[in-house]
Enzyme design. Structure first.
Site, short mmCIF file in Angstrom:
data_model
loop_
_atom_site.label_atom_id
_atom_site.label_comp_id
_atom_site.label_asym_id
_atom_site.label_seq_id
_atom_site.Cartn_x
_atom_site.Cartn_y
_atom_site.Cartn_z
N HIS A 143 0.82 -1.21 0.00
CA HIS A 143 0.00 0.00 0.00
C HIS A 143 0.85 1.26 0.00
O HIS A 143 0.51 2.25 -0.63
CB HIS A 143 -0.92 0.01 1.23
N CYS A 196 3.51 -5.65 -19.79
CA CYS A 196 2.48 -5.02 -18.95
C CYS A 196 2.76 -5.18 -17.47
O CYS A 196 1.91 -4.91 -16.64
CB CYS A 196 1.09 -5.54 -19.30
C1 PEP Z 1 2.54 -9.52 -14.20
O1 PEP Z 1 2.61 -10.61 -13.63
O2 PEP Z 1 3.54 -8.86 -14.57
C2 PEP Z 1 1.23 -8.92 -14.48
C3 PEP Z 1 1.13 -7.83 -15.21
O3 PEP Z 1 0.15 -9.52 -13.91
P1 PEP Z 1 -0.25 -9.31 -12.34
O4 PEP Z 1 0.67 -8.28 -11.77
O5 PEP Z 1 -1.66 -8.89 -12.32
O6 PEP Z 1 -0.02 -10.68 -11.81
#
Ligand code: PEP
Ligand code: MG
Length: 569
Positions: free
Chosen positions: A191, A488
């Protein structure tokens, strides 16, 4: 020479000012809590009421503050208020009081019971232990007639230090007087990190020796490298902060679209969780959504949302980005994001268990309903969403998912988060139209290190050359097949790492929207060749610090050269 402590960099930027520690938490000694004291039977009902009244007062104060705030801050405060009102927690404490415990001792014991369960669950739930302990201390202070624990208002702009910060503390921070956050505990997704990102102030977490810094000591915090300099040379520190401010202005003026200095397009996109975060993201200079984490829209749901309900939520996100790119991820349920309407087997290692697309093994209908809902949302919208699955490990899983998606007339992709999928990227890519690399999980699984562990933050660093090497293989396969390869994970939020990713062949970068301008501005300062040279330099190293340094040396030289060139014109 100044003493330097290091931690995990979370939000970039420089800040120079005196250190400030939060106020004392209530005393937990058995005498203060009345441990061992047995409340007389006829007074126990009153004691239960005393506890419930204190918890209610804390919850209502937090709710009032939630209503005075907006966005993530309001959500965080409301969630903390929800903990203070949690029936399970209040019930556990009341049961202890009914057996004779004091309200104070019961508050602590009930919290310990819940904290043990949360810790065992791991991941996001484990990170809620800080929130739970915070609620406990607020209720204790209320019971003991002490002032509400938490943060003093700084008299001069100061750097806030803490073991860990509870959301209820961080939500009230004013970025003009609290100029940086540094914590001893916490991970990059805690957080503290989320709020620091929202406030736009530098943040470093997991600084092991932080307690050595006493209140009032002047420090220089570098949220990009994770370095905390104790009593640095004042003049140099001020000059560095000034240079950082100039750079921040460049970032503030960046409006997109993403492209390198020599005009190579790189989509800079946002990660979102629902309609409201998508609308907020649309206010940033992003070209669309690179990751819509659909499971986050349903964390509180006990039953599966209907196709129509889901479609309405997906439609809100599509509408926020009319005519632009939107990549929707199917439910990443399990592990750190358990969903109540998906039955999760009792697993000793949930991160390696039935999570992500694997829930379709037992519940193919949940995935089918979701894809129906996405197709429904897309019909009549001016966005043709791309749809990707999380936690794909093999080409055959990718093939099966792509068939489901294409059967509904949608564009199919998968996330590359599992090393096996990265190793067989060529075969995985052959099955789909695009891939997106989830560097958070790819790093966790490559390094065999829990992404939530503060102790392992050095291993879960996306600059790990082993991770970069896997990304290089995936991006090269994408280039060969002429298919988009996005990133991402949070790696896409680090401006220099973003340049390295582009140098490896990545075509889009998606992260927290607040990071977009810094990433875009940095890309605009360097050429595609600089990115390739920086990528080669990083790949040639064998540890993350060396990779960071090698890439920075290339990219800073390039930016310096540009500046000199401009000056000589
Ligand atoms: C990741 O694992 O990099 C991703 C984008 O998915 P999450 O953070 O939601 O697991
Ligand atoms: Mg992931």
């Amino acid at each position: 020479m100044a003493q330097i402590l290091t931690g995990t960099p979370v939000v970039g930027g420089l800040a120079h000012g005196p250190a400030l520690w939060p106020g004392e938490r209530p005393d937990h000694t058995p005498e203060k809590l009345g441990v061992g004291v047995e409340i007389a039977e006829e007074r126990r009902a009153d004691e239960v009421t005393r506890f419930a009244t204190a918890a209610g007062a804390v919850a209502s104060r937090l709710r009032t503050r939630a209503s005075q705030n907006t966005g993530v801050t309001a959500e965080v405060l409301a969630a903390t208020a929800g903990l203070a009102e949690d029936r399970g927690w209040i019930g556990a404490a009341s049961a202890l009081i009914t057996k004779g415990a004091t309200a104070e001792a019961a508050a602590v014991a009930a919290t310990d019971q819940f904290a043990a369960v949360f810790t065992k669950l791991g991941g996001l739930m484990a990170e809620r232990v800080t929130d739970l302990n915070d609620v406990r201390d607020r209720v204790l202070a209320e019971l003991l007639g002490l002032p509400e624990p938490g943060l003093p208002t700084p008299q001069v702009p100061s750097v806030l230090l803490a073991d860990d910060l509870a959301p209820a503390d961080t939500a009230g921070l004013d970025p003009t007087t609290t100029i940086a956050l540094v914590t001893r505990l916490g991970g990059p997704t805690s957080h503290t990190a989320i709020i620091a990102r929202q406030l736009g102030i530098p943040c470093v977490v997991a600084v092991a020796d932080l307690a050595e810094i006493t209140a009032g000591t002047t420090i220089l915090v570098d949220g990009t490298t994770g370095r905390v300099e104790v009593e640095p040379d004042a003049e140099t520190a001020r000059a560095r902060v000034e240079e950082d401010r100039r750079h921040a202005e460049l970032v503030a003026g960046w409006t997109g679209p993403g492209r390198t200095a020599d005009g190579i397009a790189v989509s800079v996109l946002a990660n979102v969780a629902d309609g409201s975060s998508a609308r907020a993201a649309a206010g940033h200079p992003v070209e669309g959504v690179g990751l819509f984490r659909t499971e986050l829209a349903f964390l509180e749901r006990a039953d599966e949302p209907s196709v129509d309900e889901q479609a309405a939520i997906y439609r809100e996100v599509l509408d926020a980005f009319g005519g632009q790119k939107v990549v929707i991820r199917t439910l990443d349920a399990g592990s750190d994001k358990p969903l109540r309407f998906v039955t999760h087997p009792d697993e000793s290692n949930p991160a390696l268990g039935v999570r992500g697309d694997r829930i379709a093994l037992a519940h193919p209908e949940i995935r089918a309903h979701q894809l129906d809902a996405i197709a429904h949302a897309a019909s009549g919208s001016d966005v043709a969403p791309w749809v990707m699955a999380p936690m794909i490990a093999s080409p055959s899983e990718a093939r099966a998912f792509a068939a489901e998606v294409r059967g509904r007339g949608l564009v199919a992709g998968v996330m590359i988060e599992v090393p096996a999928a990265a190793i067989l990227a060529e075969a995985v890519l052959a099955e789909v139209d695009f891939v997106s690399i989830g560097t958070n999980d790819l790093t966790q699984y490559t390094m065999a290190a829990d992404r939530m562990s503060a102790d392992l933050a050095g291993l879960t660093d996306p600059w790990q050359p082993a991770v970069l090497s896997l990304i290089a293989g995936v991006a090269a396969a994408g280039v060969r097949q002429g298919k988009p390869v996005g990133v991402c994970g949070e790696a896409a939020a680090d401006p220099n790492l973003a340049c390295v990713l582009v140098g490896l062949g990545v075509t889009s970068l998606s992260s927290a929207p607040a990071a977009a301008a810094a990433v875009g501005a940095r890309l605009g300062e360097v050429t595609a060749q600089d990115c390739r040279t920086a990528a080669d330099a990083a790949l040639a190293t064998s540890d993350p610090a060396a990779a960071r340094e090698a890439a920075a040396a290339v990219l800073d030289r390039s930016v310096g050269g540009e500046v000199r060139l401009a000056a000589s014109r």
